[in-house]
Motif scaffolding. Sequence first.
Motif, PDB file in Angstrom:
ATOM      1  N   ARG A  19      23.912  32.576  13.467  1.00 53.81           N
ATOM      2  CA  ARG A  19      23.690  31.322  14.163  1.00 53.81           C
ATOM      3  C   ARG A  19      22.428  30.645  13.659  1.00 53.81           C
ATOM      4  O   ARG A  19      21.486  31.279  13.232  1.00 53.81           O
ATOM      5  CB  ARG A  19      23.558  31.550  15.674  1.00 53.81           C
ATOM      6  CG  ARG A  19      24.833  32.022  16.306  1.00 53.81           C
ATOM      7  CD  ARG A  19      24.712  31.903  17.814  1.00 53.81           C
ATOM      8  NE  ARG A  19      25.924  32.355  18.454  1.00 53.81           N
ATOM      9  CZ  ARG A  19      27.011  31.599  18.568  1.00 53.81           C
ATOM     10  NH1 ARG A  19      27.008  30.402  18.106  1.00 53.81           N
ATOM     11  NH2 ARG A  19      28.081  32.069  19.148  1.00 53.81           N
ATOM     12  N   TRP A  47      28.401  26.944  13.672  1.00 58.71           N
ATOM     13  CA  TRP A  47      28.900  27.921  12.696  1.00 58.71           C
ATOM     14  C   TRP A  47      28.905  27.246  11.329  1.00 58.71           C
ATOM     15  O   TRP A  47      29.879  26.646  10.911  1.00 58.71           O
ATOM     16  CB  TRP A  47      30.313  28.375  13.067  1.00 58.71           C
ATOM     17  CG  TRP A  47      30.321  29.307  14.216  1.00 58.71           C
ATOM     18  CD1 TRP A  47      30.461  28.985  15.513  1.00 58.71           C
ATOM     19  CD2 TRP A  47      30.159  30.723  14.169  1.00 58.71           C
ATOM     20  NE1 TRP A  47      30.395  30.098  16.298  1.00 58.71           N
ATOM     21  CE2 TRP A  47      30.217  31.185  15.496  1.00 58.71           C
ATOM     22  CE3 TRP A  47      29.963  31.655  13.131  1.00 58.71           C
ATOM     23  CZ2 TRP A  47      30.090  32.522  15.825  1.00 58.71           C
ATOM     24  CZ3 TRP A  47      29.843  32.989  13.475  1.00 58.71           C
ATOM     25  CH2 TRP A  47      29.902  33.413  14.798  1.00 58.71           C
ATOM     26  N   GLU A  52      32.703  23.800  10.007  1.00 59.74           N
ATOM     27  CA  GLU A  52      33.619  23.117  10.921  1.00 59.74           C
ATOM     28  C   GLU A  52      32.892  21.932  11.537  1.00 59.74           C
ATOM     29  O   GLU A  52      31.699  21.961  11.725  1.00 59.74           O
ATOM     30  CB  GLU A  52      34.058  24.094  12.024  1.00 59.74           C
ATOM     31  CG  GLU A  52      35.185  23.578  12.872  1.00 59.74           C
ATOM     32  CD  GLU A  52      35.703  24.660  13.786  1.00 59.74           C
ATOM     33  OE1 GLU A  52      36.777  24.465  14.341  1.00 59.74           O
ATOM     34  OE2 GLU A  52      35.019  25.671  13.931  1.00 59.74           O
ATOM     35  N   SER A  87      39.093  24.608  21.150  1.00 56.44           N
ATOM     36  CA  SER A  87      38.724  25.850  20.458  1.00 56.44           C
ATOM     37  C   SER A  87      37.633  25.636  19.412  1.00 56.44           C
ATOM     38  O   SER A  87      37.217  26.590  18.753  1.00 56.44           O
ATOM     39  CB  SER A  87      39.964  26.460  19.791  1.00 56.44           C
ATOM     40  OG  SER A  87      40.554  25.541  18.889  1.00 56.44           O
ATOM     41  N   LYS A  89      33.938  25.281  17.886  1.00 56.82           N
ATOM     42  CA  LYS A  89      32.672  25.942  18.236  1.00 56.82           C
ATOM     43  C   LYS A  89      31.690  24.876  18.712  1.00 56.82           C
ATOM     44  O   LYS A  89      30.960  24.275  17.924  1.00 56.82           O
ATOM     45  CB  LYS A  89      32.113  26.694  17.030  1.00 56.82           C
ATOM     46  CG  LYS A  89      33.042  27.757  16.487  1.00 56.82           C
ATOM     47  CD  LYS A  89      33.338  28.826  17.554  1.00 56.82           C
ATOM     48  CE  LYS A  89      34.125  29.984  16.973  1.00 56.82           C
ATOM     49  NZ  LYS A  89      35.476  29.621  16.560  1.00 56.82           N
ATOM     50  N   TRP A  90      31.643  24.660  20.013  1.00 56.76           N
ATOM     51  CA  TRP A  90      30.955  23.508  20.573  1.00 56.76           C
ATOM     52  C   TRP A  90      29.449  23.698  20.674  1.00 56.76           C
ATOM     53  O   TRP A  90      28.945  24.812  20.842  1.00 56.76           O
ATOM     54  CB  TRP A  90      31.521  23.184  21.952  1.00 56.76           C
ATOM     55  CG  TRP A  90      32.777  22.393  21.850  1.00 56.76           C
ATOM     56  CD1 TRP A  90      34.054  22.854  21.963  1.00 56.76           C
ATOM     57  CD2 TRP A  90      32.872  21.005  21.563  1.00 56.76           C
ATOM     58  NE1 TRP A  90      34.953  21.849  21.770  1.00 56.76           N
ATOM     59  CE2 TRP A  90      34.246  20.681  21.528  1.00 56.76           C
ATOM     60  CE3 TRP A  90      31.949  19.989  21.342  1.00 56.76           C
ATOM     61  CZ2 TRP A  90      34.708  19.407  21.278  1.00 56.76           C
ATOM     62  CZ3 TRP A  90      32.405  18.712  21.100  1.00 56.76           C
ATOM     63  CH2 TRP A  90      33.766  18.429  21.068  1.00 56.76           C
ATOM     64  N   ASP A 107      30.003  31.089  22.422  1.00 53.89           N
ATOM     65  CA  ASP A 107      31.354  31.132  21.873  1.00 53.89           C
ATOM     66  C   ASP A 107      32.418  30.821  22.923  1.00 53.89           C
ATOM     67  O   ASP A 107      33.589  30.639  22.585  1.00 53.89           O
ATOM     68  CB  ASP A 107      31.657  32.514  21.281  1.00 53.89           C
ATOM     69  CG  ASP A 107      30.888  32.745  19.986  1.00 53.89           C
ATOM     70  OD1 ASP A 107      30.639  31.752  19.277  1.00 53.89           O
ATOM     71  OD2 ASP A 107      30.541  33.899  19.699  1.00 53.89           O
TER      72      ASP A 107
END
Length: 934
Positions: A19, A47, A52, A87, A89-90, A107
Amino acid sequence: QSQPVRNICHRGCLCGSRRCLIAISRPFPRGGSAMMRTSAILYFALWFATFEAVAGSYRYGTLSWKHVEAERPNTVEFELITAWTRSFKWVYVRQVDSPDGSVRTLDSPPIVGDVLRVTGLTFADETGTKSTEMGSSSIVVKTGDGAQYFVDVQVTAYSASEDWVMGNFTFRHSYATPYDANAPFIPLYPDGFSYEASTGAQLAANQPFKHTAWVATFEGCCRAAVDSNVNNRGKPYKVHTMLDLTDRNNAPAARTLPVVTVPVAASADPMDQPMFYVMAKDQFTLGRMDPKAMSSQSSNFPGDDDIAAPLRYKLATAMDLHLAPDMYTQAAGVTVHSDSGMVTVTTNGAAPGFRQVAIVVDSGSSRTVIDMMVRVIPAACQPMPVNTSGVAYMGEMKAREMKMGWVGYGLSVPIWVASPCSAPDIVLNYVFASLSVEASSASANGIVYNSEPGGLDSQGMPMGAMLGSMAMDAIVDVRLTLDNPFSAHRPGHDAAVNKANRDYTNAPGAQALWDDGYRPVLMQGKTLADLDERALSATISFAAFNMNSGTGGAAVYMWVKRGSAEPAITEFAISTTEEEEEAAQRAGFMRLDTNVNEQSSSPDDVYVWYKKGSGAAITHVTLVDDALEGPFSGADFMPIAGYPNTAMEKRNLNSGTEMRKLFMYVKKAPQERVQRILHWVPQMAGHYIFCYSGSVLSDSSLASTQRCIDMDIRLDAVPSFVALPAQQTLMGKVLTFWVQFDDINHPDAEVMIGMDATQGQTLAGARFVGEPMHQVIDAATKRTMRMVEWFPDATYGGFDGKACFTAMNSDSDGATPASGCVDIRVERCKWFVQTEDTLIQIAARFASNWLQIWHFNPEILHPDSALPPSNEIWIGHLYEIEPNDVLSVLAERFGTSIRHIQLNNWGLSEQLTVGQHICIIPNSCVTAEHVVRT
């Protein structure tokens, strides 16, 4: 707490699979708390290994605004509603606690109440046609005047099965001017108006101008690539709204589910094609009236002021979205009705898959864009909304149902979805939103959602709302009773503690529960036939399960009530400590106040808790004594544990003792059919929508087409009086009439009608007859009626006044009642003959004599003749006032007195008016003395 983007400092590092924390220093406005004045440090987790981006997870968006009163002029409040891939990775600005008490990490997928920062690694450049360099963070709302705002989305809804999360972002912004720019124009003036050219300041003051609206936008890149065939896949998204504050005070608010599922049509018949509604509404116009355009985007031209600005719908083009032609393509086979917002998707022969659809809603100069997705699936096994009889809705009801409600009164709507196939669990996806809110009582966000753990069973619902569960013969209530049966005192019995006292003998409360439809939870192998309801207190201990068995305490029985049309119990829990009690209470559980270990040797207080949540309804409860029956292994039954207890370790009801182990198990209704009931007590007037769809948990492609409940919520004003024509009667004739007040058409709204002694005249002897009557006038109005009966006696001749009445709601809590009056007139000099009346009796009522009364009624042939009841007879002479007449002279002329004249003329004063009629009963014997014979 959103602020314009300024002085933002970014720090980042590439962390591989680990992270990375990004610290953003963000100033807050002056005048706030010390914490707000201090720069807030938000820690974001990304991530980077997968690169993403939020930009690839966009699914839905709509941006609207409304004018708000503020210190600075031209202040508006924007609301951005967006939906994204859940879904992803906020980046969390704030995480709420899990409703089940489980630990959440970065997560964890978002839930209602979380706040997400919309950020990412790739974004659209200024042209909106390509991405900028990775790592720049510029997904913002731009207001059109140079200001821009970061987007922090507060989650209001999500779907685990369809993998989307939806939320809103609101902020306020003040413009320097009410519109962007203007330009002169020469209009065609209507009759009575003209324009004469001039120069300088006079020209500027009188020249008609056409305005250019401000345009606020939310844009980024890129659209979610949900499948390979969806139109506009991977292209930029852009929603905008337009505002000219001289013309409109808001842009239409709009909602749908982020993804609307429709089936492939069985034929090419237009009636077979699936349809749904885009729900949009003016934010300040209550009811279903059209809003007004105040200026029609012009100055100094009255010809187009204050005209209707109805909502108009159309499919968006690339030009409408301010995108280049190659950046947006309309979905094929989609049409929208320009007046109603009904979307029809021609799917006969269409391939399954997603369609990206954007719809423009205009109202005067204001504009809102709804950018959403439509999913086409095969018709086989698609779930569908059904009524409470299990029958699929048809026609208009298939897509939309209109409801009316009132502030402070409950509104209930069944929400059922069923599958035509043998489907596994179906879950409910829904959006609840305010499209318009009464301006005088609107909160900052228009609608306040449940976000506390106790309300998370009805996530995304406004305060006062719950989404209850229903099932055939579900358990809808539960009670506990105590007993001290005689059998507990037999020699050698283990319940010797109760031997010395006689508390709870004869099972108090058991008979009342039985009579009210409750039934006890029985021991294994027992049936209700083992009970004698005529001798319940003596036989209940032979069949009902004792939850305190083997402890030496009082017998404790559990009673359940079943129902199919009311909210059911969905969860049970057991507490043995104060910490567990506090946790259960925070989570919205209700406690049964009887200690299951009552009078036992256990040091623990054991309590049973229950909740009526939004999950599957509980249909069976079983209590098991391991010592007598062995471990329980009933199919589909679940053990009841303490709260919170994510491992679902079953809890001993005999906690704190080394005696027998007693456990509780429940079974829930299968969810191949979703049966919920929406119950809401609205807190503010406005226009609200609840749109829902049911999807199969194991296959998100199987979902019902969106259905919306369109709710018009109105203030409950005081009842309104229904005017009546003047009522006319005679002395002696009973007058009856209906007093009527109109009020809201709600079963809980009872109007109480009374007589008003503070205004009008008091009618001696007037009374209400019978019970109130009700008449439904229309969907919004119910009329309450009470019959009034009044007998005007001999003193009411000539009465001309008002009888007044009041009305108030039964729960008005001291509010000023409504009132209304009825004009009533009683004819002078006439009497309505009563049964067995004689001339002598009638004369006595008016201080006259029978001969005089006979003289005024020549149709009576003989004074001893029986007077037919209900006939009208004269009791005096109707005299017309002449100039110079006064009562004293009239009294002397007719051989009577001023007092006698006034008694026969209600409210007669000594001030007489020429042409006025009064009733005079002369004394013939006295007046004869004044006759001059010639």
